[in-house]
Enzyme design. Sequence first.
Site, PDB file in Angstrom:
ATOM      1  N   HIS A 156       0.831  -1.201   0.000  1.00  0.00           N
ATOM      2  CA  HIS A 156       0.000   0.000   0.000  1.00  0.00           C
ATOM      3  C   HIS A 156       0.863   1.248   0.000  1.00  0.00           C
ATOM      4  O   HIS A 156       2.051   1.221   0.337  1.00  0.00           O
ATOM      5  CB  HIS A 156      -0.925   0.012   1.225  1.00  0.00           C
ATOM      6  CG  HIS A 156      -0.225   0.299   2.519  1.00  0.00           C
ATOM      7  ND1 HIS A 156       0.030   1.577   2.972  1.00  0.00           N
ATOM      8  CD2 HIS A 156       0.282  -0.528   3.473  1.00  0.00           C
ATOM      9  CE1 HIS A 156       0.655   1.526   4.136  1.00  0.00           C
ATOM     10  NE2 HIS A 156       0.827   0.265   4.463  1.00  0.00           N
ATOM     11  N   CYS A 157       0.223   2.369  -0.386  1.00  0.00           N
ATOM     12  CA  CYS A 157       0.823   3.698  -0.215  1.00  0.00           C
ATOM     13  C   CYS A 157      -0.151   4.497   0.642  1.00  0.00           C
ATOM     14  O   CYS A 157      -0.585   4.014   1.685  1.00  0.00           O
ATOM     15  CB  CYS A 157       1.122   4.346  -1.566  1.00  0.00           C
ATOM     16  SG  CYS A 157      -0.265   4.401  -2.735  1.00  0.00           S
ATOM     17  N   SER A 158      -0.503   5.711   0.244  1.00  0.00           N
ATOM     18  CA  SER A 158      -1.489   6.476   1.009  1.00  0.00           C
ATOM     19  C   SER A 158      -2.898   6.180   0.526  1.00  0.00           C
ATOM     20  O   SER A 158      -3.717   5.603   1.239  1.00  0.00           O
ATOM     21  CB  SER A 158      -1.194   7.976   0.909  1.00  0.00           C
ATOM     22  OG  SER A 158      -0.023   8.307   1.619  1.00  0.00           O
TER      23      SER A 158
END
Length: 265
Positions: A156-158
């Site tokens: 994941h990222c943001s």
Amino acid sequence: MTVASWTLVGAPNARDLGGLPTRDGRRVRPGRLIRTPALGRLTETDLTVLGRLAPACVVDLRDDTETAFAPPNRLVGDPCLVRLPVLDPAHPGFGYLSALLLGHDLTGHDEAARRGAAAAMAELYRWFVGGAAAREGFARAVRLAADPGNLPLLFHCSAGKDRTGWLAVVLLTALGVDEETVRADYLRHNALTVELRAEASAAMLRRRPELDPETARAVLEVRPEYLDAGLDEVRRRHGSFDAYLADGLGVTPQIRAALRTHLLD
């Protein structure tokens, strides 16, 4: 747990990449590759679902400047946590897009503002291919996915759309999934986040009432032209995606074989 049998209320664009077909008639194994946004807004019910998914490794593509302003990830069990920050603070696109999202001062971003948010997003995807931090982060993520000890792998990222989306493109293409199928998964973000994007857009406009709503949409959506910018940069720099995997990310035949062994049915 079967493919697409779960959802996360606090991460509506989270999904299992299992079930996607490859060109040679195989399929991505369910429950092995899970893409999500940051996990700080998971509900108690979501945690039950996450516990059943049981990721062995969680890859976080954010850097410290992002995690400092976000609620901490909510996790279950004791997965291996790997931080692979794919971000360049000196890149003008990152600064401009971050200022837009957070409502910060746009001073110093005149050129990016003149070109527009959609152009900044496309430039970001080109950086995914050529930027040093991007190459390093995505390369290590592929190596992690090739190790069965890290599976299931959650990444994941943001927002779970751009860096996460490009890593999904890299992994699926390395596994032999065709571009049309890869593109369809990439674009699913928009259908899965209609309400979330409406709320985020309204918040951006409250912080900056003079903002053009199209600017907010350009930042919050995924668009075919963003993905195309990255794919065009792959062809410009390397000639083909296979060459990008090998030369840009150091994906050896052995790593690619391991990916297929552990991630395909």
